[in-house]
Design a protein around this motif. Sequence first.
Motif, PDB file in Angstrom:
ATOM      1  N   ASN A 163      -0.847  11.223   2.591  1.00  0.00           N
ATOM      2  CA  ASN A 163      -1.127  11.534   3.233  1.00  0.00           C
ATOM      3  C   ASN A 163      -0.171  10.860   4.856  1.00  0.00           C
ATOM      4  O   ASN A 163       0.082  11.239   5.572  1.00  0.00           O
ATOM      5  CB  ASN A 163      -2.609  11.367   3.367  1.00  0.00           C
ATOM      6  N   THR A 164       0.425  10.183   4.091  1.00  0.00           N
ATOM      7  CA  THR A 164       1.585   9.278   5.183  1.00  0.00           C
ATOM      8  C   THR A 164       2.302   9.843   5.539  1.00  0.00           C
ATOM      9  O   THR A 164       2.900  10.313   6.911  1.00  0.00           O
ATOM     10  CB  THR A 164       1.451   8.047   5.056  1.00  0.00           C
ATOM     11  N   TRP A 221      -3.749   5.439  -4.049  1.00  0.00           N
ATOM     12  CA  TRP A 221      -3.127   5.052  -3.905  1.00  0.00           C
ATOM     13  C   TRP A 221      -1.697   5.515  -3.680  1.00  0.00           C
ATOM     14  O   TRP A 221      -1.307   5.839  -2.466  1.00  0.00           O
ATOM     15  CB  TRP A 221      -2.063   3.644  -3.958  1.00  0.00           C
ATOM     16  N   ALA A 278       0.375   4.141   1.883  1.00  0.00           N
ATOM     17  CA  ALA A 278       1.096   3.669   3.597  1.00  0.00           C
ATOM     18  C   ALA A 278       1.802   3.228   3.787  1.00  0.00           C
ATOM     19  O   ALA A 278       2.674   3.692   4.465  1.00  0.00           O
ATOM     20  CB  ALA A 278      -0.400   3.702   4.682  1.00  0.00           C
ATOM     21  N   ASP A 291      -2.405   7.784  -0.360  1.00  0.00           N
ATOM     22  CA  ASP A 291      -2.410   7.100   0.721  1.00  0.00           C
ATOM     23  C   ASP A 291      -0.880   7.442   0.968  1.00  0.00           C
ATOM     24  O   ASP A 291      -0.600   7.462   1.919  1.00  0.00           O
ATOM     25  CB  ASP A 291      -2.807   5.432   0.499  1.00  0.00           C
ATOM     26  N   SER A 295       0.563  -1.256   0.284  1.00  0.00           N
ATOM     27  CA  SER A 295       0.187  -0.223  -0.163  1.00  0.00           C
ATOM     28  C   SER A 295       1.045   1.004  -0.347  1.00  0.00           C
ATOM     29  O   SER A 295       1.679   1.678  -0.086  1.00  0.00           O
ATOM     30  CB  SER A 295      -1.089  -0.066   0.943  1.00  0.00           C
TER      31      SER A 295
END
Length: 274
Positions: A189-190, A183, A137, A186, A135
Motif C-alpha cells: 500500500n505504501t 506486513w 510502510a 503495509d 514495518s
Amino acid sequence: MPVLGPGTRRTPRALLTALLAALSLTLPLATAQAATATAPSRGSAHMGMGVLAHDGRHSAPTSTAVTQTEGVDVAGYQGNVAWSALWSSGVRWAYTKATEGTYYTNPYFAQQYNGSYNVGMIRGAYHFATPDTTSGATQAGYFVDHGGGWSKDGKTLPGALDIEWNPYGAECYGKSASAMVGWIADFLNTYKARTGRDAVIYTASSWWSDCTGNYGGFAANNPLWIARYASDPGTLPAGWGYYTMWQYTSSGPTVGDHDTFNGALDRVQALANG
C-alpha cells in the motif's frame, strides 16, 4: 576439572561424571560458535537465497507454447555485471537489488541498474524484506528513497518485493500468518501511494504457504514472480492463475540468477508502462 593430589585415584564412575560435566560446558559454546560462523551477515541476502536452501536445485525448464523473454536478477555480491555479454546472450530485462530492511543499500546499484538500462534492457529494482526489523510502510519508503522508484519511461519496471525465507533466523521472521499478511499489505500500500504502481511480489510457493497461510488476496493487483528451480514453476500460490515472471535457476550464464517473463518483449514493455 579439579587437580587431584598425589596418590589420589579416581573410580571409573567419578571419571565419567567429570568428563560429562566438562562436555556440558564445552558443547553449548561449540554449538554457538558454529552457528555464528555459518550465519550470513546482514545485508547479504538476495533473491533465491532461500530457494537453494529449502527447495533445492532441479532440472532445466521445459519448453512452453507461450513466448518467454529472458531476464536476470542481480545483487551486490555479483559486483560489476557484464551487461553487454548478457544482452548478446538474449537477456532483455533485469532486476537489481536496491535495498534490504532499512539498513542496507547495494554498493553496486548504479553499475547494475544503469548498466542494464544503457545496453537497452528494461530494468527494475527489488527490496529484500526483513519483516522482523521494521514495518512494511517504513521499508517501502526506504526502498523508494534508495532506488526503488518508478518512472513512465518505457524502460523501468515497477519495484519488486522479495519476500522469502529469513536467512538470519526463523523462517517466518517470528510472525503469524495474519501478521505477515498485514506486513506485506503495509509495504504494498505504501509503495503504491509513493509511486502510483502496484509492486511485483517475488516469492516461493512453499514459503508463501508456510508464512502467509497461502493468502490469495494480493493476486488481483500484484504481479507474481515465482521462484522455483525446476522444469516448471509448479503449483502457484493461492489466487494467482499464472505467473508474470519465473526465476528458474541460480546457475545460469554470466550471472547465476536467470528468469523468464511469461510473454514476448512487448508484454515486458507493457508492464513497464503500467
